[in-house]
Design an enzyme around this catalytic site. Structure first.
Site, PDB file in Angstrom:
ATOM      1  N   LYS B  80       0.870  -1.079   0.015  1.00 27.05           N
ATOM      2  CA  LYS B  80      -0.134   0.113  -0.048  1.00 27.05           C
ATOM      3  C   LYS B  80       0.948   1.445  -0.046  1.00 27.05           C
ATOM      4  CE  LYS B  80      -3.970   1.759   2.761  1.00 27.05           C
ATOM      5  NZ  LYS B  80      -5.019   1.393   4.045  1.00 27.05           N
ATOM      6  N   SER B 155      -9.629   1.513   3.211  1.00 30.23           N
ATOM      7  CA  SER B 155      -9.024   2.405   2.420  1.00 30.23           C
ATOM      8  C   SER B 155      -7.732   1.457   1.658  1.00 30.23           C
ATOM      9  CB  SER B 155      -8.145   3.349   3.196  1.00 30.23           C
ATOM     10  OG  SER B 155      -7.234   2.442   4.152  1.00 30.23           O
ATOM     11  N   SER B 179      -9.695  -0.892   7.197  1.00 33.74           N
ATOM     12  CA  SER B 179      -9.377  -0.645   6.072  1.00 33.74           C
ATOM     13  C   SER B 179      -8.842  -1.955   5.280  1.00 33.74           C
ATOM     14  CB  SER B 179      -8.257   0.476   6.032  1.00 33.74           C
ATOM     15  OG  SER B 179      -9.044   1.684   6.054  1.00 33.74           O
TER      16      SER B 179
END
Lengths: 102, 487
Positions: B80, B155, B179
């Protein structure tokens, strides 16, 4: 709890160092009121005798020996800065030319 | 023979270490897959073609020289955008960090490289991990691989979309309020949020420091356990990391769950839960019951307050953490500032997106003089009550089973105009972050329209081994195989 006004939003924006134009202020007044109204639900609970939870896991102070270890080389630390000289980050002047405090 | 990009990390590692395939062949298979499908999905923000092949060659050279290789040898992974890497950029999908090259690797990055994983690149996210749809990325849109008009969740939406579309075998995301688990549910993969303190946060760009944890998104449970073996552990650079002996998270995989008590919290099976999701979660419960688990009802009475607590605590911590992005030491600086205070204001106002500014405003407000007791202190007290609920519930059961999300993936734009509605999407996941306990989301089927549905298992703090055992047992006995979407 309380209702957020335009001047509250302007005050908080100042604390947060954010520039809010008319439209953004208007939008945030509505959104923050709606979100904080929802949060008012917490007032249903009597928490007088409840301890606040400051950490996800119970921690005591974490100590270590105070030993010198290698740190980030200066060139690398400065590499991502918008402007810098050989030793320091550099910024626009802190006091403006008219003599007023920034 | 099927393609390497369809294989699990475990299968890839076995084949690479055993010499039946080279790490380069595996990396090439994944890189070709990225070239073929990622234009549609948009999971990757950076693809490191040359560097990935060089890393793969290094693994192959080790094997050729007869050296021992690491636990993820030759396994292609993605990271990420908020996990620091010396290679490439670490942008948090924000304009304020566009082009930022981290001067160091996160501890997780170091551990993955030390165990011979091959990093294919970085994947998209909601800016600074604030969002539940990845629509808040300042870089690009990411689609749900099962229906490109829908969001992948967030997210860690890029991570979930990448694993689901088979463009990485494992992706590492972060979970502050759901997330990892929510996008895993939306995209039909496995997503694990470890216990707070299990994985070092050094080099994870901070959103809410008392809630953030890095964790894996994978194709199956065994891969999640393998990933945990690599990334867990005490780190002197993160004082909140737990000082526990190293653990093999695969040790209970395959063990019977006969006699294990699984609690269903009645507060999670409410009207807000869609009927399709409810039916599939009930079916998943039955699978575990058939394997000998004892299903009991438990109560988590303060569940309805969790969203309020979270959206006070997380923005408060974020408003402090994000103050560092001031245009001095890294990232974007607004070019037209007459003095330093104007530089701060212009840099932040232009550099941060709308949702990030909204949360900074909320966080600043709840911490401001006169409101601290009414909001922040109150929320921290209710956080104690939520945690005590779990302590009580775990006296009556070993594992708690819940839905991961109230619904399946929504369409792009559907919730982006109402922040509160978007926040309520996290209703089943945020309590675990507030209490610090681990949670895993697993696929349990698809809706009538073909969208993945996930369910969540929660355990006591630091009992990931039982969590993974239960998840693995479900996976082995449930007839749920989503496969790879047509792209």
């Amino acid at each position: 709890m309380s209702t957020i006004s335009r001047s509250d939003v302007a005050y908080v924006a100042g604390l947060a160092q954010l520039d809010m134009d008319e439209a953004a202020t208007e939008r945030l007044v509505a959104e923050m009121n709606s979100i904080l109204d929802y949060m008012a639900k917490l007032n249903e609970l009597d928490t007088e005798s409840v301890e606040p939870m400051m950490h996800a896991m119970a921690l005591t102070n974490v100590f270590r020996e105070d030993e010198v270890t290698p740190s980030l080389p200066r060139e690398l630390a400065l590499r991502g800065a918008p402007t810098h000289d050989d030793e320091y980050f550099t910024v626009p002047k802190i006091l403006d030319a008219e003599g007023g405090g920034a | 023979m099927s393609n390497w990009f369809e294989k699990s990390a475990f299968e890839i590692r076995e084949a690479v270490a055993g010499g039946t395939v080279t790490a380069r062949e595996v990396a090439t298979s994944f890189l070709d897959r990225i070239d073929a499908v990622d234009e549609k999905v948009g999971a990757y923000t950076q693809v490191w073609h040359d560097e990935a092949l060089a890393q793969a060659d290094a693994v192959d050279a080790k094997i050729a020289a007869g050296k021992l290789v690491g636990a993820l040898a030759g396994v292609p992974i993605s990271l990420k955008e908020l996990i620091c890497t010396q290679s490439g950029e670490t942008t948090c999908s924000s304009k304020i960090l566009a082009g930022f090259q981290s001067p160091y690797d996160a501890t997780v990055t170091q551990k993955l490289l030390a165990d011979d994983a091959v990093v294919l690149g970085k994947v998209n996210m909601d800016e600074f991990a604030m969002g539940s749809s990845t629509e808040n990325s300042a870089v690009q849109k990411t689609s749900n691989p099962w229906d490109l008009s829908r969001v992948p969740g967030g997210s860690s939406g890029g991570s979930a979309a990448s694993v689901a579309s088979a463009t990485s075998a494992i992706s590492f995301g972060s979970d502050t309020g759901g997330s990892i688990r929510q996008p895993a549910a939306f995209c039909g993969c496995v997503g694990l949020k470890p216990t707070y303190g299990r994985v070092s946060r050094y080099g994870l760009v901070a959103f809410a420091s008392s809630l953030d944890q890095i964790g894996p998104l994978t194709r199956d449970v065994r891969d999640a356990a393998l990933a945990m073996n690599v990334i867990s552990g005490k780190d002197p650079r993160d004082a909140t990391s737990a000082d526990l002996p190293a653990e093999d998270f695969t040790k209970k995989l395959g063990d019977s769950i006969a006699g294990l008590k699984i609690g269903l919290p009645k507060e999670y099976f409410v009207d807000a839960l869609g009927s399709e999701v409810r039916a599939l979660v009930e079916k998943a419960t039955k699978v575990l019951e058939d394997q000998g688990a004892e299903i009991v009802e438990v109560s988590l009475p303060h569940t309805e307050y969790a969203v309020s607590v979270y959206y006070i605590v997380a923005p408060a911590e974020a408003s402090a953490n994000l103050a560092r992005f001031d245009g001095v030491r890294y990232g974007f600086r607004h070019p037209d500032a007459k003095n330093v205070s104007e530089m701060y204001v212009k840099t932040k106002s232009e550099g941060f997106g709308e949702e990030v500014q909204r949360r900074i405003m909320l966080g600043t407000y709840v911490l401001s003089s006169g409101y601290y007791d009414a909001y922040y202190l109150k929320a921290q007290k209710v956080r104690t009550l939520i945690t005590q609920d779990f302590d009580e519930a775990f006296k009556a059961c070993d594992i708690i089973l819940t839905p991961t999300t109230p619904s399946t993936a929504f369409t792009m734009g559907e919730k982006s105009n109402d922040p509160l509605e978007m926040y309520l999407n996290d209703i089943f996941t945020i309590s675990a972050n507030l209490a610090g306990i681990p949670g895993i989301s697993l696929p349990c089927g698809t809706s009538a329209s073909g969208l993945p549905v996930g369910f969540q298992l929660l355990s006591k703090a630091f009992d990931e081994a039982t969590l993974l055992q239960t998840a693995h047992c479900y996976e082995q006995h449930a007839d749920v195989n989503l496969g790879i979407p047509n792209l």
